[in-house]
Design an enzyme around this catalytic site. Sequence first.
Site, PDB file in Angstrom:
ATOM      1  N   MET A  23       0.869  -1.303  -0.100  1.00  0.00           N
ATOM      2  CA  MET A  23      -0.077   0.098  -0.025  1.00  0.00           C
ATOM      3  C   MET A  23       1.028   1.219   0.047  1.00  0.00           C
ATOM      4  O   MET A  23       2.008   1.227   0.934  1.00  0.00           O
ATOM      5  CB  MET A  23      -1.010  -0.064   1.236  1.00  0.00           C
ATOM      6  CG  MET A  23      -1.939   0.902   1.066  1.00  0.00           C
ATOM      7  SD  MET A  23      -3.146   0.753  -0.568  1.00  0.00           S
ATOM      8  CE  MET A  23      -4.402  -0.322   0.557  1.00  0.00           C
ATOM      9  N   ASP A  24       0.976   2.054  -1.099  1.00  0.00           N
ATOM     10  CA  ASP A  24       1.599   3.221  -1.044  1.00  0.00           C
ATOM     11  C   ASP A  24       0.695   4.459  -0.151  1.00  0.00           C
ATOM     12  O   ASP A  24      -0.491   4.637  -0.500  1.00  0.00           O
ATOM     13  CB  ASP A  24       1.553   3.985  -2.509  1.00  0.00           C
ATOM     14  CG  ASP A  24       2.444   2.799  -3.328  1.00  0.00           C
ATOM     15  OD1 ASP A  24       3.035   2.042  -2.829  1.00  0.00           O
ATOM     16  OD2 ASP A  24       2.586   3.138  -4.622  1.00  0.00           O
ATOM     17  N   ASP A  33       5.867  -1.586 -15.347  1.00  0.00           N
ATOM     18  CA  ASP A  33       5.147  -2.491 -15.033  1.00  0.00           C
ATOM     19  C   ASP A  33       4.076  -2.789 -16.145  1.00  0.00           C
ATOM     20  O   ASP A  33       3.665  -4.032 -16.377  1.00  0.00           O
ATOM     21  CB  ASP A  33       4.322  -2.233 -13.588  1.00  0.00           C
ATOM     22  CG  ASP A  33       5.366  -2.197 -12.472  1.00  0.00           C
ATOM     23  OD1 ASP A  33       6.175  -2.805 -12.363  1.00  0.00           O
ATOM     24  OD2 ASP A  33       4.850  -1.343 -11.376  1.00  0.00           O
ATOM     25  N   GLY A  42      12.573   3.744 -21.839  1.00  0.00           N
ATOM     26  CA  GLY A  42      11.779   5.096 -21.557  1.00  0.00           C
ATOM     27  C   GLY A  42      11.027   5.784 -22.886  1.00  0.00           C
ATOM     28  O   GLY A  42      10.355   4.704 -23.623  1.00  0.00           O
TER      29      GLY A  42
HETATM   30  P1  ADP Z   1      10.899   1.909 -16.153  1.00  0.00           P
HETATM   31  O1  ADP Z   1       9.378   2.483 -15.960  1.00  0.00           O
HETATM   32  O2  ADP Z   1      10.691   0.423 -15.666  1.00  0.00           O
HETATM   33  O3  ADP Z   1      11.902   2.781 -15.540  1.00  0.00           O
HETATM   34  P2  ADP Z   1      11.033   2.868 -18.861  1.00  0.00           P
HETATM   35  O4  ADP Z   1      11.145   4.212 -18.395  1.00  0.00           O
HETATM   36  O5  ADP Z   1      12.139   2.224 -19.721  1.00  0.00           O
HETATM   37  O6  ADP Z   1      11.052   1.706 -17.719  1.00  0.00           O
HETATM   38  O7  ADP Z   1       9.669   2.643 -19.581  1.00  0.00           O
HETATM   39  C1  ADP Z   1       9.113   1.518 -20.052  1.00  0.00           C
HETATM   40  C2  ADP Z   1       8.357   1.471 -21.242  1.00  0.00           C
HETATM   41  O8  ADP Z   1       7.082   2.503 -21.011  1.00  0.00           O
HETATM   42  C3  ADP Z   1       9.013   2.202 -22.335  1.00  0.00           C
HETATM   43  O9  ADP Z   1       9.608   0.981 -23.150  1.00  0.00           O
HETATM   44  C4  ADP Z   1       7.923   2.864 -23.330  1.00  0.00           C
HETATM   45  O10 ADP Z   1       7.107   1.655 -23.847  1.00  0.00           O
HETATM   46  C5  ADP Z   1       6.996   3.340 -21.914  1.00  0.00           C
HETATM   47  N1  ADP Z   1       7.251   4.582 -21.836  1.00  0.00           N
HETATM   48  C6  ADP Z   1       7.960   5.356 -20.706  1.00  0.00           C
HETATM   49  N2  ADP Z   1       8.074   6.574 -20.901  1.00  0.00           N
HETATM   50  C7  ADP Z   1       7.504   7.054 -21.956  1.00  0.00           C
HETATM   51  C8  ADP Z   1       7.080   8.123 -22.569  1.00  0.00           C
HETATM   52  N3  ADP Z   1       7.716   9.300 -21.940  1.00  0.00           N
HETATM   53  N4  ADP Z   1       6.609   8.302 -23.773  1.00  0.00           N
HETATM   54  C9  ADP Z   1       6.018   7.106 -24.346  1.00  0.00           C
HETATM   55  N5  ADP Z   1       6.208   5.926 -23.568  1.00  0.00           N
HETATM   56  C10 ADP Z   1       6.971   5.698 -22.452  1.00  0.00           C
END
Ligand code: ADP
Length: 292
Positions: free
Chosen positions: A12-13, A242, A212
């Site tokens: 729980m956050d 996730d 990301g």
């Molecule tokens: P984590 O959340 O585990 O740090 P990432 O930042 O690599 O992992 O993000 C996981 C996935 O979420 C990416 O591969 C992409 O598909 C999606 N994602 C994350 N940030 C963005 C963004 N700013 N715009 C679009 N997709 C995103």
Amino acid sequence: MVHITVIGSCSMDLVVTAERRPLAGETVIGNSFQTVPGGKGANQAVAAARLGAEVTMVGRVGDDVYGEKILENLRKNGVNIQFMMPVANCASGTAHITLAEGDNSIIFVKGANDFVTPEYLEKTEEAVTSTDIVLIQQEIPVKTVEYAAELCSRHRIPLLLNPAPARSVSGELIGRAAFITPNEHECDVLFNGMPRSEALKQFPNKLIITEGKNGARFFNGSREIVVPAFPVEAVDTTGAGDTFNAAFAVAVAEGKKMEEALRFANRAASLSVTKFGAQGGMPFREELEKHR
Ligand code: ADP
């Protein structure tokens, strides 16, 4: 309908917002307080269920009010909680989050998550042996992750290891996983700073690095392939990883090939960052089909 078993954490956050965080020994007046269910295991279970999979979660809660709320949230999202046995006289996992001065600070207390042990997995073995894919993360004891990998390889069930939060793991564990999905930072920890393209080459069609807003990268045996994310207005990237992992597991279980599965995962994760909260932004299958 495909079946996914998630072995992992739930918590729980407890989220407080304030103008600034207190100094040692100081009390400040906060602005708001919210409780939100989280934990990488529970988040991934909820995401996979929303994407149309039949999901069983293996984990532990405490015998407190947070445990009840965590279970209620999983149930409400259609996750099978038959293997979520409460631990007596134990607190549920909690994340104590302060949002202040434009940044968050977090104290995570593992609580009942420490009781997701190899012995517990033995008792819940049928959840692992009768599923299409097992999805696991690293907010539970390392011994449990290793035992799960052993179980999966014994029963020829593919294992998707999301190595988050970052820690180094044994070569044997990497060998047993069908897929490993670190983000860039986790990849550096996992392979001791080895250049990422070298790590990718060592584990073709297994190691997937999420990047990301740039999407995800893997090596297909002859070249590196980047599967781009979808351009969106990012509001909150909590839980992006996730959603990505859950969606990738669903796609693989449905028989999609690597690139198609990664496109599906990127589409789900990109959509998830357009809304607030980890679980708050996780898309339902219908929403995903609309954005094709
Ligand atoms: P984590 O959340 O585990 O740090 P990432 O930042 O690599 O992992 O993000 C996981 C996935 O979420 C990416 O591969 C992409 O598909 C999606 N994602 C994350 N940030 C963005 C963004 N700013 N715009 C679009 N997709 C995103």
